[in-house]
Design a protein around this motif. Structure first.
Motif, PDB file in Angstrom:
ATOM      1  N   LEU A 144       0.839  -1.193   0.000  1.00  0.00           N
ATOM      2  CA  LEU A 144       0.000   0.000   0.000  1.00  0.00           C
ATOM      3  C   LEU A 144       0.873   1.242   0.000  1.00  0.00           C
ATOM      4  CD1 LEU A 144      -2.392  -1.214   2.825  1.00  0.00           C
ATOM      5  CD2 LEU A 144      -2.984  -1.099   0.412  1.00  0.00           C
ATOM      6  N   ALA A 145       0.278   2.385  -0.419  1.00  0.00           N
ATOM      7  CA  ALA A 145       1.008   3.655  -0.405  1.00  0.00           C
ATOM      8  C   ALA A 145       0.035   4.793  -0.155  1.00  0.00           C
ATOM      9  CB  ALA A 145       1.748   3.870  -1.724  1.00  0.00           C
ATOM     10  N   THR A 146       0.529   5.874   0.424  1.00  0.00           N
ATOM     11  CA  THR A 146      -0.294   7.046   0.688  1.00  0.00           C
ATOM     12  C   THR A 146       0.596   8.258   0.900  1.00  0.00           C
ATOM     13  OG1 THR A 146      -2.187   7.817   1.984  1.00  0.00           O
ATOM     14  CG2 THR A 146      -0.397   6.791   3.204  1.00  0.00           C
ATOM     15  N   ASP A 147      -0.005   9.423   1.131  1.00  0.00           N
ATOM     16  CA  ASP A 147       0.768  10.622   1.439  1.00  0.00           C
ATOM     17  C   ASP A 147       0.936  10.737   2.959  1.00  0.00           C
ATOM     18  OD1 ASP A 147      -1.523  12.173   2.580  1.00  0.00           O
ATOM     19  OD2 ASP A 147      -2.240  12.073   0.523  1.00  0.00           O
ATOM     20  N   SER A 148       1.742  11.696   3.385  1.00  0.00           N
ATOM     21  CA  SER A 148       2.064  11.810   4.811  1.00  0.00           C
ATOM     22  C   SER A 148       0.855  12.177   5.656  1.00  0.00           C
ATOM     23  CB  SER A 148       3.176  12.845   5.007  1.00  0.00           C
ATOM     24  OG  SER A 148       2.782  14.107   4.488  1.00  0.00           O
ATOM     25  N   VAL A 149      -0.110  12.929   5.101  1.00  0.00           N
ATOM     26  CA  VAL A 149      -1.283  13.335   5.870  1.00  0.00           C
ATOM     27  C   VAL A 149      -2.227  12.153   6.071  1.00  0.00           C
ATOM     28  CG1 VAL A 149      -3.292  14.854   5.934  1.00  0.00           C
ATOM     29  CG2 VAL A 149      -1.095  15.716   5.096  1.00  0.00           C
ATOM     30  N   LEU A 150      -2.570  11.474   4.988  1.00  0.00           N
ATOM     31  CA  LEU A 150      -3.474  10.337   5.118  1.00  0.00           C
ATOM     32  C   LEU A 150      -2.824   9.181   5.864  1.00  0.00           C
ATOM     33  CD1 LEU A 150      -5.345  10.167   1.677  1.00  0.00           C
ATOM     34  CD2 LEU A 150      -6.128  11.110   3.848  1.00  0.00           C
TER      35      LEU A 150
END
Length: 559
Positions: free
Chosen positions: A415-421
């Motif tokens: 999985l991957a996401t941005d620092s906020v989410l």
């Protein structure tokens, strides 16, 4: 002038004393027939009455060097597959060329017809003689760790399996780096196993231990176990094994001990594996045991590459007599009032090792690497990438590339996401399932979705509109434990006749994990949120939205 002469004399005396104290023994260990260097030989330095003063180990070229301590008189060289050799040292610095005689037919000549030998019995058997060879390899493993401890990367894991279908219900793993100057398997000294056994019981909790190289090397192991050559089997056709089992002793009949086989390579004498099972357990737990696997490293010494303990988790029914009194416990082997509720697997495996001299070794553990990009093919830098149900997170480089830590063979979701989410535990990619096998890495390409798609799926109904604010919250107690179904109240700011008021809106409740989401708030609007249960409460106000997403943890306290 006189002062200079005194200083000169003092320097000469100091130099002479230093040279005496710094005397060394240098040498090379070679095969007596071929003259080839013998790597990983243990060198034992003793005084005139045989007291051990120091020990060291030869490198991959057979060379060794060690300080010659006061009283040093001789050295003894031991190496699995060779006859031991004793050498008397001269008075000065010693440079020795050691020739070891190989015993190539020793392992081939052994068969499982050898008799068993137990502590205190006289005479020798093939099993006992092979045990002495195995102890030479075990000693090399321990001394190498003491003399030249490597820095290792160790993957440890813990799994729980269903007792019927054997499905994994819990799977956790952790990678750590450490200097390997002591065992990472046994966790207790050998004497403790000899006197207290390989399982500790604290109420209903049990802790199982595995024997390692230090345990097998210690005299207490041979003093509490009978030895015998193991029968050959299909899985160990190229190996010879030493079977061991606990001695029958009334003083140890209540202990949980181990029996098993230590396997050695026939063609090139070296430690291969240790298979064991626990003795003295209830019938419901009799499948408990484990395995320790050795690997020959670049310095010619065997080192523990991986290990696992498989222990049955049992539930016991308390037996009560007709008078209401609890019946006394019988010996574990005769307790029929238990059943297995799960199987726990605990173990570890080396990913890599690097020694102070620069030599290195890399294991066969796989890893997952790849690229993170959006639908237009643009690489995403600075994003967080992780595998589901693990604690290890990496960050993509300027080209969107990432490499996750080494893992055990198996099926993983990336999985991957941005620092906020990431702070809210939300992914901006779908689950990308990938299977990795031992020694084979995997390359993946992840599609990074816009935030709006993620938020529109997260928010109930049509409450999310692009450009509006979203609060991702969680309610926890003082100890960090989620507050189940906590009540959530929301007030939005309204402006009327230059008067600022907060209007309460219909509230809701957090989930069983204490999490909640509030969507659709204009970014120019203040928001006040209060979480509470029957006794505790907490609240916060968003005066100014830093961006469209705010992640907040509310710790409820008594008012």
């Amino acid at each position: 002038m006189r002062r200079r002469e005194v200083l000169l004399v003092a320097l000469l005396v100091f130099t002479a004393a230093s040279s005496v104290s710094a005397q060394r023994v240098h040498g090379v260990v070679r095969d007596s027939i071929t003259g080839a260097p013998v790597a990983g030989a243990v060198v034992l330095l003793s005084d005139s009455i045989g007291t051990l003063l120091a020990r060291s180990i030869g490198d991959e070229t057979g060379a060794f060097t060690m300080l010659r301590l006061r009283g040093s008189a001789s050295i003894r060289i031991v190496r699995i597959g060779y006859h031991p050799r004793d050498v008397t040292l001269s008075a000065d610095d010693s440079i020795v060329d050691i020739r070891l005689g190989a015993i190539p037919a020793f392992l081939d000549a052994m068969t499982a017809s050898s008799e068993r030998v137990c502590p205190g019995e006289h005479g020798t058997t093939a099993g006992f003689e092979l045990w002495q060879q195995a102890r030479a390899a075990l000693l090399a493993s321990v001394v190498s760790r003491e003399s030249h401890p490597p820095r290792i990367r160790l993957l440890s894991f813990e799994r729980t399996r269903d007792p019927v279908l054997n499905r994994v219900s819990k799977d956790e793993s952790h990678m750590k780096e450490l200097v390997l100057d002591r065992s990472y398997v046994a966790a207790r000294p050998a004497w403790a196993f000899a006197y207290e056994g390989y399982m500790r019981e604290d109420g209903r909790d049990r802790t199982y231990y595995a024997p390692d190289d230090e345990t097998l090397l210690d005299p207490s192991f041979a003093n509490t176990h009978c030895l015998q050559l193991a029968r050959n089997d299909r899985d160990h056709a190229d190996q010879v094994g030493i079977a061991f089992e606990p001695v029958r002793d009334n003083d140890r009949d209540t202990l949980v001990d181990v029996r098993g086989v230590l396997w050695l390579d026939r063609a090139k004498p070296a430690l291969r594996s240790l298979q064991f099972e626990y003795t003295g357990l209830e019938p419901a737990a009799r499948e408990s045991g484990g395995e320790v696997v050795f690997r020959v490293m670049p310095n010619g010494v065997s080192m523990i590459e991986r290990w696992v303990i498989r222990a049955a988790i049992i539930a016991t029914e308390v037996q009560v007599s007709a008078s209401g009194l609890r019946r006394p416990l019988r010996a574990r082997e005769y307790r029929m009032n238990s059943h297995r509720v799960a199987t726990q697997e605990i173990g570890g495996e080396l990913a890599s090792a690097q020694w102070p001299d620069g030599s290195a070794w890399h294991g066969l553990l796989p890893r997952i690497s790849g690229i993170l990009a959006d639908s237009a093919g643009t690489a995403i830098a600075g994003a967080r990438v992780w595998m589901a149900k693990t604690n290890d997170t990496v960050v993509t480089d300027p080209n969107g590339r990432f490499s996750l830590p080494y893992v055990l063979p198996g099926l993983y979701a990336v999985l991957a996401t941005d620092s906020v989410l990431a702070a809210g535990g939300l992914s901006r990619t779908a689950y990308y399932w990938v299977y990795v096998d031992r020694g084979r890495n995997a390359e993946v390409r992840l599609l990074f979705h816009p935030r709006s798609i993620v938020l529109s799926q997260l928010c109930p109904g049509a409450s999310y509109r692009e450009g509006t604010g979203v609060v991702l919250g969680q309610v926890v107690g003082v100890g960090g434990i989620p507050v189940v179904n906590a009540r959530i109240d929301v007030w939005r700011r309204i402006q009327a006749n230059n008067i600022e008021l907060f209007r309460q809106e219909p509230g809701g409740a957090a989930g069983t994990d204490g999490k909640f989401v509030i969507c659709g708030t204009p970014l120019d609007q203040k928001l006040r949120i209060r979480a509470h249960d029957a006794n505790d409460s907490a609240e916060f106000t968003i005066e100014k939205w830093p961006e469209e997403i705010v992640v907040k943890t509310l710790v409820v306290r008594s008012p």
